[in-house]
Motif scaffolding. Sequence first.
Motif, PDB file in Angstrom:
ATOM      1  N   ALA A 189      -6.684  -4.277   6.384  1.00  8.53           N
ATOM      2  CA  ALA A 189      -5.728  -5.390   6.504  1.00  8.53           C
ATOM      3  C   ALA A 189      -4.632  -5.256   5.460  1.00  8.53           C
ATOM      4  N   SER A 190      -5.019  -4.958   4.217  1.00  8.51           N
ATOM      5  CA  SER A 190      -4.002  -4.912   3.152  1.00  8.51           C
ATOM      6  C   SER A 190      -3.040  -3.748   3.376  1.00  8.51           C
ATOM      7  N   VAL A 191      -3.539  -2.642   3.909  1.00  5.45           N
ATOM      8  CA  VAL A 191      -2.657  -1.502   4.213  1.00  5.45           C
ATOM      9  C   VAL A 191      -1.634  -1.926   5.280  1.00  5.45           C
ATOM     10  N   GLU A 192      -2.119  -2.646   6.286  1.00  2.00           N
ATOM     11  CA  GLU A 192      -1.216  -3.121   7.348  1.00  2.00           C
ATOM     12  C   GLU A 192      -0.168  -4.070   6.768  1.00  2.00           C
ATOM     13  N   ALA A 200      -9.570  -1.111 -10.350  1.00  2.00           N
ATOM     14  CA  ALA A 200      -8.923  -1.442 -11.631  1.00  2.00           C
ATOM     15  C   ALA A 200      -7.441  -1.066 -11.601  1.00  2.00           C
ATOM     16  N   HIS A 201      -7.129   0.077 -10.988  1.00  3.47           N
ATOM     17  CA  HIS A 201      -5.731   0.505 -10.937  1.00  3.47           C
ATOM     18  C   HIS A 201      -4.897  -0.463 -10.084  1.00  3.47           C
ATOM     19  N   HIS A 202      -5.501  -1.024  -9.047  1.00  2.00           N
ATOM     20  CA  HIS A 202      -4.757  -1.915  -8.159  1.00  2.00           C
ATOM     21  C   HIS A 202      -4.315  -3.164  -8.923  1.00  2.00           C
ATOM     22  N   MET A 203      -5.213  -3.679  -9.736  1.00  5.70           N
ATOM     23  CA  MET A 203      -4.838  -4.861 -10.522  1.00  5.70           C
ATOM     24  C   MET A 203      -3.858  -4.517 -11.626  1.00  5.70           C
ATOM     25  N   PRO A 246       6.145  -9.386   2.565  1.00  2.00           N
ATOM     26  CA  PRO A 246       7.471  -8.947   2.986  1.00  2.00           C
ATOM     27  C   PRO A 246       8.283  -8.250   1.899  1.00  2.00           C
ATOM     28  N   ASP A 247       7.927  -8.413   0.640  1.00  5.12           N
ATOM     29  CA  ASP A 247       8.769  -7.856  -0.427  1.00  5.12           C
ATOM     30  C   ASP A 247       7.882  -7.437  -1.598  1.00  5.12           C
ATOM     31  N   TRP A 248       8.483  -6.783  -2.563  1.00  6.01           N
ATOM     32  CA  TRP A 248       7.706  -6.214  -3.679  1.00  6.01           C
ATOM     33  C   TRP A 248       7.169  -7.256  -4.640  1.00  6.01           C
ATOM     34  N   LEU A 249       7.849  -8.381  -4.743  1.00  3.51           N
ATOM     35  CA  LEU A 249       7.282  -9.436  -5.596  1.00  3.51           C
ATOM     36  C   LEU A 249       5.977  -9.917  -4.957  1.00  3.51           C
ATOM     37  N   SER A 250       5.985 -10.076  -3.637  1.00  7.26           N
ATOM     38  CA  SER A 250       4.747 -10.474  -2.942  1.00  7.26           C
ATOM     39  C   SER A 250       3.663  -9.418  -3.151  1.00  7.26           C
ATOM     40  N   PHE A 251       4.068  -8.153  -3.101  1.00  6.06           N
ATOM     41  CA  PHE A 251       3.089  -7.067  -3.283  1.00  6.06           C
ATOM     42  C   PHE A 251       2.439  -7.146  -4.669  1.00  6.06           C
ATOM     43  N   PHE A 252       3.276  -7.330  -5.698  1.00  2.00           N
ATOM     44  CA  PHE A 252       2.705  -7.386  -7.055  1.00  2.00           C
ATOM     45  C   PHE A 252       1.816  -8.614  -7.219  1.00  2.00           C
ATOM     46  N   MET A 253       2.250  -9.742  -6.643  1.00  5.03           N
ATOM     47  CA  MET A 253       1.418 -10.950  -6.746  1.00  5.03           C
ATOM     48  C   MET A 253       0.114 -10.742  -5.971  1.00  5.03           C
ATOM     49  N   PHE A 254       0.207 -10.107  -4.819  1.00  4.21           N
ATOM     50  CA  PHE A 254      -0.993  -9.836  -4.012  1.00  4.21           C
ATOM     51  C   PHE A 254      -1.967  -8.951  -4.793  1.00  4.21           C
ATOM     52  N   THR A 255      -1.438  -7.884  -5.394  1.00  5.12           N
ATOM     53  CA  THR A 255      -2.360  -6.989  -6.100  1.00  5.12           C
ATOM     54  C   THR A 255      -2.908  -7.665  -7.367  1.00  5.12           C
ATOM     55  N   PHE A 256      -2.126  -8.556  -7.954  1.00  5.40           N
ATOM     56  CA  PHE A 256      -2.648  -9.279  -9.123  1.00  5.40           C
ATOM     57  C   PHE A 256      -3.734 -10.277  -8.700  1.00  5.40           C
ATOM     58  N   PHE A 257      -3.429 -11.107  -7.714  1.00  7.50           N
ATOM     59  CA  PHE A 257      -4.375 -12.173  -7.361  1.00  7.50           C
ATOM     60  C   PHE A 257      -5.412 -11.719  -6.326  1.00  7.50           C
ATOM     61  N   THR A 258      -4.953 -11.181  -5.213  1.00  8.32           N
ATOM     62  CA  THR A 258      -5.885 -10.950  -4.101  1.00  8.32           C
ATOM     63  C   THR A 258      -6.767  -9.732  -4.368  1.00  8.32           C
ATOM     64  N   ASP A 259      -6.199  -8.691  -4.958  1.00  5.44           N
ATOM     65  CA  ASP A 259      -7.075  -7.578  -5.354  1.00  5.44           C
ATOM     66  C   ASP A 259      -8.090  -8.031  -6.397  1.00  5.44           C
ATOM     67  N   VAL A 267      -2.516   2.787  -3.937  1.00  2.00           N
ATOM     68  CA  VAL A 267      -3.312   1.615  -3.562  1.00  2.00           C
ATOM     69  C   VAL A 267      -3.687   1.724  -2.082  1.00  2.00           C
ATOM     70  N   ASN A 268      -2.723   2.082  -1.252  1.00  5.77           N
ATOM     71  CA  ASN A 268      -2.972   2.148   0.195  1.00  5.77           C
ATOM     72  C   ASN A 268      -4.050   3.178   0.546  1.00  5.77           C
ATOM     73  N   VAL A 269      -3.953   4.387  -0.011  1.00  2.00           N
ATOM     74  CA  VAL A 269      -4.968   5.389   0.372  1.00  2.00           C
ATOM     75  C   VAL A 269      -6.349   4.974  -0.140  1.00  2.00           C
ATOM     76  N   GLU A 270      -6.371   4.308  -1.283  1.00  8.91           N
ATOM     77  CA  GLU A 270      -7.686   3.889  -1.798  1.00  8.91           C
ATOM     78  C   GLU A 270      -8.261   2.724  -0.992  1.00  8.91           C
ATOM     79  N   GLU A 271      -7.405   1.845  -0.489  1.00  3.08           N
ATOM     80  CA  GLU A 271      -7.926   0.799   0.409  1.00  3.08           C
ATOM     81  C   GLU A 271      -8.492   1.484   1.659  1.00  3.08           C
ATOM     82  N   GLY A 272      -7.807   2.550   2.099  1.00  2.00           N
ATOM     83  CA  GLY A 272      -8.343   3.324   3.222  1.00  2.00           C
ATOM     84  C   GLY A 272      -9.728   3.873   2.881  1.00  2.00           C
ATOM     85  N   ARG A 273      -9.873   4.383   1.668  1.00  2.00           N
ATOM     86  CA  ARG A 273     -11.182   4.915   1.273  1.00  2.00           C
ATOM     87  C   ARG A 273     -12.227   3.812   1.198  1.00  2.00           C
TER      88      ARG A 273
END
Length: 482
Positions: free
Chosen positions: A127-130, A246-249, A203-216, A151-157
């Motif tokens: 889901a996160s890769v999508e 750890a790298h994702h966060m 939709p944007d990189w700020l969302s990506f960073f917030m996602f990896t901070f909180f949701t990861d 991050v994407n390839v590791e979510e795949g793994r």
Amino acid sequence: MPDGTAVDYDGLIPNNVGLADDARVRRALETWHPGYIDWWRQMGPEGFQDRLVYLRTAVGVGSEGWAKFGYVKMPDYRWGVLLAPAVEDRKIGFGAHKGEAVWQEVPGEYRAMLRRLLVIQGDTEPASVEQQRHLGATAPSQYDMRNLFQVNVEEGRHLWAMVYLLQKYFGRDGREEAEELLRRRSGDQDSPRMLGAFNEATPDWLSFFMFTFFTDRDGKMQLAALAQSGFDPLSRTCRFMLTEEAHHMFVGETGVQRIVQRTCDAMREAGIDDPMDVERVRALGVIDLPTLQRKANLHFSLTLDLFGNEISTNAANAFNAGLKGRYHEDRLADDHVLGSDTYPVLRLRDGEIVREDVPALSALNMRLRDDFVDDANAGVARWNRVLERSGLEFRLRLPHVGFNRRIGEFAAIHADTEGRLLSEDRWQAQRDTMLPTNDDNRYVESLMRPAHEPGAFASWIAPPTRGIDNKPGDFEYVKIEA
Ligand code: BYC
């Protein structure tokens, strides 16, 4: 079964689980493989599939030196099945089976429960890769683009990790679930991903960073709870996943930190002291601090929903069964059975939020959520150090747990970021001060212009203090020219 740290790279699927001698599971995984690659090509990072990316690949599972860096095209990434080394003589650490030897096979009575946990965990990974697949085109630097793809390839793994467990231990059911994991799609009307936050757009990189901070970070907490599992293959799987997580966060935390840094620097250079002077701050091409706060409010509240209901029999059952423990269960000093313990939980009583002691077993989701909030707060404190150093009085903070919720006790009410209950009208009137507005989103989107030259950075983010694998600032992390 091999349980060392060496990974067998000879076959199609790198692994340290002895696939070479396990024809049934090897065949199941090899049959699943083409569908996975199709999914990756369709739903993975858009526009960069045939570019060389400087990625780390796991080559061992020991605590030191488990990763090797090198250029690879993402569809050629060596996704594999990697378990942390077995702990000799490991015992179940909690619940009704506490003290018994850990299971190497699935206990029949817990089969359905375990399968559900694996499927939910597995579903979040693709889901996160999508969700992130469009971001390469607007990467604010090559460094950031490479981190996104890592991050994407590791979510795949991590999807492979759950699929292995499903196929090895759940036979035909497991194979069907593995197919379903490739079929659901983030945000799809008919066939969405299972948990709410994984159907939201990134939709944007700020969302990506917030996602990896909180949701990861939810990922970290859930994996840490599953790493305590009495089902040993799950424990070992999650323990290795956590080293990657750890790298994702790090990506999320330092991403936001670098944005804060850039905003502070630009404000100082322009002589702006008032963070609320949004128009002037935006004229500098940086992200204003109130917008950062609203984005944090959104991602924090979406992520809290992933911890489920405050009071949960599912969580109690999984603990009793010895399948899912608490965060750092093995470091906690109590009886690990929780038969008569209580735990304080915020609840809604007669239109008020009150703290209530409830049986600890039924409050395990809350306990994990509280641990998550503490962990997230430590990261926010590190963001605030940048603000402190720059002399601004503004501080970022996490909103109240009752704010903007869709799951659990507070889904039925509106509360502000301080936890004060609001009528529908007051909520509508105040919403735009607390959650990202259309205007915020449009502004952030307007900044999303690629900075794809090695060493270049977009106007709104500071360079990192150190390169990946200690590479210099102008290192070509992605060979963009085909
Ligand atoms: N959305 O008893 P309850 C990650 C459902 S992130 C939709 O409270 P429980 C990652 C619930 O399923 C970590 N439905 O539930 C991060 C249940 O439905 P059923 C992912 C929800 O089981 C970034 C019903 O409501 N891993 O790895 O105690 C990038 C009753 O609820 C939601 C896990 O989550 C929701 N938010 O708690 C990549 C670990 N919440 O079954 C990856 C595995 C609840 O009655 N999952 N429901 O129809 C679990 O441990 C638990 O299932 C949950 C829910 C914590 C998710």
